[in-house]
Design a protein around this motif. Structure first.
Motif, short mmCIF file in Angstrom:
data_model
loop_
_atom_site.label_atom_id
_atom_site.label_comp_id
_atom_site.label_asym_id
_atom_site.label_seq_id
_atom_site.Cartn_x
_atom_site.Cartn_y
_atom_site.Cartn_z
N ALA A 52 -19.91 -3.75 75.37
CA ALA A 52 -18.76 -3.42 74.52
C ALA A 52 -18.03 -4.72 74.26
O ALA A 52 -17.79 -5.51 75.16
N LEU A 53 -17.70 -4.96 73.01
CA LEU A 53 -17.06 -6.23 72.68
C LEU A 53 -15.73 -6.39 73.40
O LEU A 53 -15.31 -7.49 73.71
N ALA A 54 -15.09 -5.26 73.69
CA ALA A 54 -13.81 -5.32 74.41
C ALA A 54 -14.00 -6.00 75.76
O ALA A 54 -13.07 -6.57 76.31
N GLU A 55 -15.23 -5.96 76.30
CA GLU A 55 -15.49 -6.56 77.62
C GLU A 55 -15.86 -8.04 77.51
O GLU A 55 -15.83 -8.75 78.51
N VAL A 56 -16.25 -8.48 76.34
CA VAL A 56 -16.71 -9.86 76.21
C VAL A 56 -15.55 -10.82 76.43
O VAL A 56 -15.73 -11.89 77.02
N GLY A 57 -14.40 -10.41 75.98
CA GLY A 57 -13.20 -11.18 76.31
C GLY A 57 -12.92 -12.33 75.38
O GLY A 57 -11.79 -12.69 75.17
N GLY A 58 -13.94 -12.90 74.79
CA GLY A 58 -13.73 -14.04 73.89
C GLY A 58 -12.90 -13.64 72.69
O GLY A 58 -12.73 -12.47 72.40
N LYS A 59 -12.39 -14.60 72.02
CA LYS A 59 -11.55 -14.34 70.85
C LYS A 59 -12.34 -14.66 69.58
O LYS A 59 -13.28 -15.44 69.59
N ALA A 60 -11.91 -14.05 68.50
CA ALA A 60 -12.45 -14.38 67.18
C ALA A 60 -13.97 -14.29 67.15
O ALA A 60 -14.65 -15.17 66.64
N LEU A 61 -14.50 -13.18 67.69
CA LEU A 61 -15.95 -13.04 67.82
C LEU A 61 -16.69 -13.11 66.49
O LEU A 61 -17.81 -13.57 66.42
N ALA A 121 -20.81 17.61 73.25
CA ALA A 121 -21.71 16.71 72.50
C ALA A 121 -21.39 15.25 72.79
O ALA A 121 -20.24 14.90 73.06
N ARG A 122 -22.43 14.39 72.73
CA ARG A 122 -22.23 12.96 72.92
C ARG A 122 -22.07 12.29 71.55
O ARG A 122 -22.88 12.53 70.64
N VAL A 123 -21.04 11.47 71.44
CA VAL A 123 -20.81 10.73 70.20
C VAL A 123 -20.91 9.25 70.51
O VAL A 123 -20.26 8.75 71.43
N GLY A 124 -21.72 8.54 69.73
CA GLY A 124 -21.91 7.11 69.94
C GLY A 124 -20.92 6.30 69.13
O GLY A 124 -20.81 6.48 67.92
N THR A 125 -20.19 5.42 69.80
CA THR A 125 -19.29 4.49 69.10
C THR A 125 -18.97 3.35 70.04
O THR A 125 -19.04 3.50 71.25
N SER A 126 -18.61 2.20 69.48
CA SER A 126 -18.15 1.09 70.32
C SER A 126 -16.70 0.78 70.01
O SER A 126 -16.15 -0.20 70.48
N VAL A 144 -20.53 7.65 74.14
CA VAL A 144 -21.54 6.69 74.60
C VAL A 144 -21.45 5.43 73.75
O VAL A 144 -21.13 5.49 72.56
N LEU A 145 -21.72 4.29 74.39
CA LEU A 145 -21.56 3.00 73.72
C LEU A 145 -22.65 2.78 72.67
O LEU A 145 -23.83 2.82 72.99
N PHE A 146 -22.25 2.58 71.43
CA PHE A 146 -23.18 2.26 70.35
C PHE A 146 -22.79 0.91 69.78
O PHE A 146 -21.73 0.79 69.18
N ARG A 147 -23.60 -0.10 69.97
CA ARG A 147 -23.33 -1.38 69.33
C ARG A 147 -24.38 -1.63 68.26
O ARG A 147 -25.29 -0.85 68.06
N GLY A 148 -24.22 -2.77 67.60
CA GLY A 148 -25.23 -3.15 66.62
C GLY A 148 -24.81 -2.80 65.21
O GLY A 148 -23.80 -2.13 65.01
N ASN A 149 -25.58 -3.26 64.25
CA ASN A 149 -25.20 -3.01 62.86
C ASN A 149 -25.49 -1.56 62.48
O ASN A 149 -26.01 -0.78 63.29
N VAL A 150 -25.13 -1.21 61.26
CA VAL A 150 -25.18 0.18 60.83
C VAL A 150 -26.58 0.77 61.01
O VAL A 150 -26.75 1.87 61.56
N GLU A 151 -27.62 0.02 60.61
CA GLU A 151 -28.99 0.54 60.71
C GLU A 151 -29.38 0.79 62.17
O GLU A 151 -30.02 1.78 62.50
N THR A 152 -28.98 -0.13 63.06
CA THR A 152 -29.28 0.03 64.49
C THR A 152 -28.65 1.30 65.03
O THR A 152 -29.26 2.06 65.79
#
Ligand SMILES: NCc1[nH]cc(CCC(=O)O)c1CC(=O)O
Length: 304
Positions: A52-61, A121-126, A144-152
């Motif tokens: 999850a990007l929230a965990e990466v911690g870096g700025k301006a990803l 139901a499980r909904v995928g989102t990040s 549930v954690l869903f990362r990646g671009n739209v197609e992924t």
């Protein structure tokens, strides 16, 4: 004339948006194909796909590498989904223009509405905002954690990793996927600040480039994006905060709605304000009103 270099991320959505901007500039100035060169640059956000990007911690990803290319003179301007652009930008970088806003809503894929999702139901989102709004509406849902671009994300859905997912209508439309999903009314789910907007940034000192970009600016969209971003700034929030906001301009007046949520959606505060375009203090006043009305546990999520 040497070509103007347009910097962009390399994802299919980013490239689609870059081509929209290039097309608008060519049309506005009567330029040929060779007048703009598209330079795709990989950002930290593109590289990190497993957390999850929230965990990466870096700025301006999503912006750091494009900002650097601007400062280094490797590109003349950068095209962004304004939703992904940090609230606080480096000194010297300005939003030169925004394209007209697209559909601001989220779409649900896998069910006809949030209410129609099966029990549990499980909904995928990040997105912390989408997760909190979903939990508020439907505490029974699993996120549930869903990362990646739209197609992924659509592939993960087909692969059975969740029963449904939420994606921005604007992104789906720009990728030629207007056929999938069901729009969620903004009364049910207020979108993310700047959702549906494409912005063009350049150096404040870029002179002629700034003027050329200004020719394609959609002023009402630009003012609404600035209002939503001013609200975020006053909250001390960024694109990973559970905040929803939408400004709509009509006849010189701006209607700004906003909502803060706790991460699990059990705490929530919403508000709205109407003000004359140009009243730069109004978004901050709404932010302070929301923080004042939020319970301490919710207020603590924001540093504003
Ligand atoms: N966070 C990723 C992102 N950034 C912008 C868009 C869609 C385009 C837009 O909202 O302008 C998306 C995908 C999504 O949220 O579904």
């Amino acid at each position: 004339m040497s070509p103007l270099r347009l910097g962009t991320r390399g994802s299919p959505l980013a490239l689609a948006q870059a081509n929209m901007v290039a097309g608008a500039l060519r049309a506005a100035h009567g330029w040929d194909e060779a007048a703009i060169e598209i330079v795709a640059i990989r950002t930290t956000g593109d590289r990190i796909q497993d957390r999850a990007l929230a965990e990466v911690g870096g700025k301006a990803l999503w912006t750091k590498e494009l900002d650097r290319a601007l400062f280094d003179g490797d590109i003349d301007f950068a095209v962004h989904s304004m939703k992904d652009v940090e609230t606080i930008r480096p000194d010297g970088i300005v939003i030169a223009a925004t394209l007209p806003r697209a559909d601001v809503r989220d779409r649900i894929i896998g069910a006809e509405s949030v209410a129609a999702l099966a029990e549990g139901a499980r909904v995928g989102t990040s997105s912390p905002r989408r997760a909190a709004q979903l939990r508020r509406l439907r505490p029974d849902l699993g996120i549930v954690l869903f990362r990646g671009n739209v197609e992924t994300r659509l592939r993960k859905l087909t692969g059975g990793e969740a029963e449904a997912t939420l994606l921005a209508a604007a992104g789906l439309d720009r990728l030629g996927r207007a056929d999938i999903g069901f729009a969620i009314p903004i009364e049910t789910m207020l979108p993310a600040p700047a959702q549906g907007t494409v912005g063009i940034e350049t150096l404040r000192a870029s002179g002629e480039t700034l003027r050329l970009l200004g020719a394609i600016d959609h002023a009402a969209t630009h003012r609404c994006v600035l209002a939503e971003r001013a609200l975020l700034a006053a909250l001390g929030a960024d694109c990973r905060s559970p905040v929803a906001a939408l400004a709509v301009e009509q006849g010189g007046a701006i209607h700004l709605r906003a909502e803060l949520l706790s991460e699990a959606g059990e705490e929530h505060v919403a508000g709205e304000t109407r003000f004359a375009a140009g009243d730069d203090a109004a978004p901050g006043a709404l932010a302070r009103d929301l923080l004042a009305r939020a319970v301490p546990a919710l207020r603590a999520l924001f540093t504003g």
